[in-house]
Write a protein that holds these residues in place. Sequence first.
Motif, PDB file in Angstrom:
ATOM      1  N   GLN A   1      56.381  47.168  21.450  1.00 29.74           N
ATOM      2  CA  GLN A   1      55.912  46.205  20.440  1.00 29.74           C
ATOM      3  C   GLN A   1      54.892  45.238  21.039  1.00 29.74           C
ATOM      4  O   GLN A   1      53.912  44.881  20.388  1.00 29.74           O
ATOM      5  CB  GLN A   1      57.096  45.429  19.853  1.00 29.74           C
ATOM      6  N   VAL A   2      55.121  44.846  22.284  1.00 26.73           N
ATOM      7  CA  VAL A   2      54.153  43.962  22.939  1.00 26.73           C
ATOM      8  C   VAL A   2      52.817  44.699  23.114  1.00 26.73           C
ATOM      9  O   VAL A   2      51.744  44.137  22.902  1.00 26.73           O
ATOM     10  CB  VAL A   2      54.705  43.438  24.285  1.00 26.73           C
TER      11      VAL A   2
ATOM     12  N   ARG B   1      56.076  33.419  26.020  1.00 26.96           N
ATOM     13  CA  ARG B   1      57.451  33.951  26.092  1.00 26.96           C
ATOM     14  C   ARG B   1      58.193  33.755  24.780  1.00 26.96           C
ATOM     15  O   ARG B   1      58.934  34.640  24.333  1.00 26.96           O
ATOM     16  CB  ARG B   1      58.214  33.307  27.255  1.00 26.96           C
TER      17      ARG B   1
ATOM     18  N   SER C   1      50.529  44.441  20.268  1.00 28.57           N
ATOM     19  CA  SER C   1      50.174  43.075  19.869  1.00 28.57           C
ATOM     20  C   SER C   1      48.898  42.654  20.585  1.00 28.57           C
ATOM     21  O   SER C   1      48.502  43.255  21.572  1.00 28.57           O
ATOM     22  CB  SER C   1      51.294  42.098  20.252  1.00 28.57           C
TER      23      SER C   1
ATOM     24  N   THR D   1      55.780  37.123  14.106  1.00 28.23           N
ATOM     25  CA  THR D   1      55.310  38.220  14.969  1.00 28.23           C
ATOM     26  C   THR D   1      56.203  39.443  14.777  1.00 28.23           C
ATOM     27  O   THR D   1      55.714  40.571  14.609  1.00 28.23           O
ATOM     28  CB  THR D   1      55.319  37.761  16.447  1.00 28.23           C
ATOM     29  N   ARG D   2      57.505  39.213  14.778  1.00 29.81           N
ATOM     30  CA  ARG D   2      58.437  40.330  14.578  1.00 29.81           C
ATOM     31  C   ARG D   2      58.254  40.961  13.204  1.00 29.81           C
ATOM     32  O   ARG D   2      58.296  42.183  13.056  1.00 29.81           O
ATOM     33  CB  ARG D   2      59.880  39.829  14.648  1.00 29.81           C
TER      34      ARG D   2
ATOM     35  N   LEU E   1      52.853  38.706  30.748  1.00 34.43           N
ATOM     36  CA  LEU E   1      53.223  39.963  30.071  1.00 34.43           C
ATOM     37  C   LEU E   1      53.757  40.968  31.092  1.00 34.43           C
ATOM     38  O   LEU E   1      54.716  41.697  30.820  1.00 34.43           O
ATOM     39  CB  LEU E   1      52.008  40.564  29.337  1.00 34.43           C
TER      40      LEU E   1
ATOM     41  N   HIS F   1      57.301  42.705  30.855  1.00 34.60           N
ATOM     42  CA  HIS F   1      57.395  44.127  30.468  1.00 34.60           C
ATOM     43  C   HIS F   1      56.758  45.106  31.434  1.00 34.60           C
ATOM     44  O   HIS F   1      56.638  46.290  31.115  1.00 34.60           O
ATOM     45  CB  HIS F   1      56.785  44.314  29.066  1.00 34.60           C
TER      46      HIS F   1
ATOM     47  N   ILE G   1      47.028  39.006  22.061  1.00 37.84           N
ATOM     48  CA  ILE G   1      47.225  37.575  22.332  1.00 37.84           C
ATOM     49  C   ILE G   1      45.849  36.909  22.308  1.00 37.84           C
ATOM     50  O   ILE G   1      44.880  37.457  22.857  1.00 37.84           O
ATOM     51  CB  ILE G   1      47.852  37.329  23.729  1.00 37.84           C
TER      52      ILE G   1
ATOM     53  N   LEU H   1      56.938  36.162  21.953  1.00 38.50           N
ATOM     54  CA  LEU H   1      57.240  37.588  22.132  1.00 38.50           C
ATOM     55  C   LEU H   1      58.722  37.828  22.411  1.00 38.50           C
ATOM     56  O   LEU H   1      59.123  38.955  22.733  1.00 38.50           O
ATOM     57  CB  LEU H   1      56.388  38.155  23.284  1.00 38.50           C
TER      58      LEU H   1
ATOM     59  N   ASN I   1      57.492  33.400  16.454  1.00 41.52           N
ATOM     60  CA  ASN I   1      58.258  34.583  16.858  1.00 41.52           C
ATOM     61  C   ASN I   1      58.745  35.365  15.628  1.00 41.52           C
ATOM     62  O   ASN I   1      58.618  36.596  15.570  1.00 41.52           O
ATOM     63  CB  ASN I   1      59.441  34.154  17.739  1.00 41.52           C
TER      64      ASN I   1
ATOM     65  N   LEU J   1      60.991  41.150  21.683  1.00 37.52           N
ATOM     66  CA  LEU J   1      60.163  42.336  21.391  1.00 37.52           C
ATOM     67  C   LEU J   1      60.330  43.379  22.493  1.00 37.52           C
ATOM     68  O   LEU J   1      60.518  43.024  23.661  1.00 37.52           O
ATOM     69  CB  LEU J   1      58.682  41.939  21.315  1.00 37.52           C
TER      70      LEU J   1
END
Length: 255
Positions: A157-158, A147, A161, A112-113, A193, A197, A163, A150, A109, A153
């Motif tokens: 932002q997702v 989860r 990305s 990723t950020r 996802l 979101h 996966i 991400l 995480n 985020l």
Amino acid sequence: MRKPMMAGNWKMNKTVPEALALARQIHALVGGSAVVEQLLCPPSICLHALKMLAEEMPFSLGAQNCHWEESGAYTGEISPAMLRGLVDYVIIGHSERRQLFGESDETVNQKTRAALAHGITPVVCVGEMLEQNERGQTGETINRQVRAALDGLSGAQVQSSIIAYEPIWAIGTGRAATAGTAGDICGQVRAILGEMHGETVADTVRILYGGSTKPDNIGAIMREAHIDGALIGGAALEAASYAEMVRITGEMYGA
Ligand code: PGA
């Protein structure tokens, strides 16, 4: 809408001259593909040389890992600030990093950020171990990993990305998941996802399958509705097999 991607993870293979030669061979065989994104992820030490080549050749570049801090006393590490401008993508949380180098859901995480904060697209890897698979724990493992990776985020932002679902028992073993199973799990990732979101975000995220993909099975895998590409290990180290996988995918997508 989701551009298919053939991502080659070269792992700890290829010297700088060998990496340049491989990229040139791939280009000679497959050239540019209007429909398939070709992503090469060489060892970090090869990135600069390949960046020069990428200016003439139509491939994207990715790193295989990065740290989450900007700079500091982290001997041997590479920060996302250093990768900025050099790569478009960075693989985060590959199972080899999780298993051999102690990466956890938390560091995945953080990385990723950090990648997103530097405008680099993270290719976030998730996947269950053989024992988890045999105990019927694939779904819960994937759910937890996606989860956690991400966490915190934004939807935007997702959307920026990727996966990659890579069952650990399929990596480097010659034993790929069946296309149907890989497609189902990638569908589950997309559903997660969506829960996090909303569908609009979920529908735009590219989801790759990885684990013993090769020219023989890429067609079946790419026919799955929720699979948008492959993260390729061994078969990406040979120009002929990688180029063939790009070609097959391009044909399926109407090139
Ligand atoms: P493999 O590796 O294609 O050699 O199974 C895939 C990966 O580790 O990304």
